[in-house]
Every structure is written in C-alpha cells, then in structure tokens.
Design an enzyme around this catalytic site. Structure first.
Site, PDB file in Angstrom:
ATOM      1  N   ASP A   9       0.778  -1.248   0.000  1.00  0.00           N
ATOM      2  CA  ASP A   9       0.000   0.000   0.000  1.00  0.00           C
ATOM      3  C   ASP A   9       0.814   1.306   0.000  1.00  0.00           C
ATOM      4  OD1 ASP A   9      -1.958  -1.892   0.221  1.00  0.00           O
ATOM      5  OD2 ASP A   9      -2.832  -1.171   2.085  1.00  0.00           O
TER       6      ASP A   9
ATOM      7  N   HIS B 247     -17.668   2.270   0.984  1.00  0.00           N
ATOM      8  CA  HIS B 247     -17.060   1.038   1.501  1.00  0.00           C
ATOM      9  C   HIS B 247     -17.350   0.873   2.991  1.00  0.00           C
ATOM     10  CE1 HIS B 247     -13.520  -1.578   2.655  1.00  0.00           C
ATOM     11  NE2 HIS B 247     -14.093  -2.268   1.686  1.00  0.00           N
TER      12      HIS B 247
ATOM     13  N   LYS C 204      -6.873  -4.877  -3.083  1.00  0.00           N
ATOM     14  CA  LYS C 204      -7.566  -5.493  -1.940  1.00  0.00           C
ATOM     15  C   LYS C 204      -8.570  -4.529  -1.333  1.00  0.00           C
ATOM     16  CE  LYS C 204      -3.765  -4.391   1.155  1.00  0.00           C
ATOM     17  NZ  LYS C 204      -4.514  -3.494   2.032  1.00  0.00           N
TER      18      LYS C 204
ATOM     19  N   CYS D  55      -1.902  -2.903   7.717  1.00  0.00           N
ATOM     20  CA  CYS D  55      -1.797  -3.819   6.575  1.00  0.00           C
ATOM     21  C   CYS D  55      -0.489  -4.593   6.527  1.00  0.00           C
ATOM     22  CB  CYS D  55      -2.051  -3.052   5.284  1.00  0.00           C
ATOM     23  SG  CYS D  55      -3.789  -2.533   5.169  1.00  0.00           S
TER      24      CYS D  55
END
Ligand code: VGL
Ligand code: ZN
Length: 207
Positions: free
Chosen positions: A9, A53, A106, A151
C-alpha cells in the site's frame, strides 16, 4: 526463486498530503525502489475501495477513527480513502511500479475490508496470493510498506499462517500509531509469530 518482495500500500492516500497519511510514509519510497530492483518477484498491493465502503466512517455516519461496534470484532472506521480509480488510490508517483511483477488490489468488495494481502478481514476468504506464491514455489516473503500497525502486520501474520518464512524490512515500513504504542505492539506480535526483522541496508549488502 526463493524470496518474493511484498510492498504493501505505498499509495498517495497513505503518504503526507493524503487523507490517511502515515507519518513519513513517503520516506520509504527510495528504499522500496532499491528493494524492487533487487528482487525480481515484486508484488505491490493496492488498497482499492468502492464508494460507500464498509471501512469508511462516512458510510456508517460515524466520525473517522471511531469504532464500528456493529461488527465483531469492532473495527476502526477510516476517512474515505483509496477510492478505486482516484488519485489517492494511485501509487506514490516516485514508486517504480514498473519494476514489480504483480499488483494485487484489496478491499475491493463493498461489504468486506482487507488489510492483509492474503485474506480478507473475515480471515477466511483468500485473495489468491498464497496459491500464487506456492505455485511458483517461493518459501519466503519479504514485507515492507504501509502501515506497520495495520496492513503490514496483517500481511506478515497471514504469511506466517500460510507457512511462509517472513522477513519484515523494518526501516522500509512506517506505521500510523493512532494509539501511541501501536507500532511497537505490532512488531511484538509479528516477532511472537516468528517474523524476523532486517534493515534495507543488510539486504542490499548481501546482493
Ligand atoms: C490501511 C487503514 C485502512 C493500510 C488500509 O494500508 O494499513 N490502513 N486501509
Ligand atoms: Zn483501506
């Protein structure tokens, strides 16, 4: 091929100026480029969310960084970030993406977040990465990127769970530390599960 390099990321929204900036997130980019030059099996992950989201505070009409208690375990709600196709979701402009073999997006499903490169946050839905690495026959993954306490940690722990040797490139990761101590705790958890830590310079020196 004995090692894959997973770069987690390294995107505009996680770098200074982005909506979910990791302090010093951009400072790792030159190290990551040097690592990508060294490891031909580079995998970039890219947080890539649809509008509305489930990890967005706005979706739940709650303040950013509050806890979503409607899910088990409760999870942090973030500012809208890394919206698919937006500038914030792009990789940092200095990241040499052309060096990487794969890009894994992802968190692409509305109702499911994914911190880890291996499993969605439900901990059972695989992304396919473990199968990809196994089919190539890679026993070891090197992990770097953003953010150490989310992450990167989730990716490193799941890689262990999937039976890979895991090396975290400590100075090529940066964390959020929303609660001071989160980064230190994340490193402890990774160490406890058998992850080892190295510095970028040690890997470059061996090359
Ligand atoms: C991340 C928060 C939300 C990360 C992604 O890349 O660590 N953190 N989405
Ligand atoms: Zn996200």
């Amino acid at each position: 091929m004995d090692s894959a390099l997973i770069v987690v990321d390294v995107q505009n929204d996680f770098c200074p100026g982005g909506v979910l900036a990791v302090p010093g997130g951009d400072l790792i980019v030159s190290k990551v480029n040097a690592l990508l030059a060294l490891y031909p099996l580079g995998i970039l992950t890219q947080d890539w969310h649809p509008l509305m989201h489930c990890s967005f505070a706005s979706t739940k009409s709650l303040p950013p960084f509050s806890l979503d208690r409607s899910v088990t375990p409760p999870s942090i709600l973030w500012p809208d970030h890394c919206v698919a196709g937006s500038r914030g979701a792009d990789f940092h402009p200095a990241l040499q993406t052309w060096r990487a073999r794969f890009i894994l997006r992802k968190g692409t499903q509305q109702i499911l977040d994914s911190y880890s490169a291996f499993f969605e946050n439900d901990a059972v839905t695989p992304t396919g990465l473990a199968g990809l690495l196994s089919s190539i026959g890679v026993p070891r993954v090197l992990v770097c990127g953003l953010a150490t306490d989310y992450c990167v940690k989730a990716t490193a722990l799941d890689a262990r769970r999937e039976g890979f040797d895991v090396v975290v490139i400590e100075d090529a990761t940066k964390g959020i530390d929303a609660n001071p101590g989160d980064i230190a705790k994340a490193k402890e958890e990774m160490r406890a599960q058998g992850c080892t830590f190295v510095q970028t310079s040690e890997l470059l020196a061996k090359a």
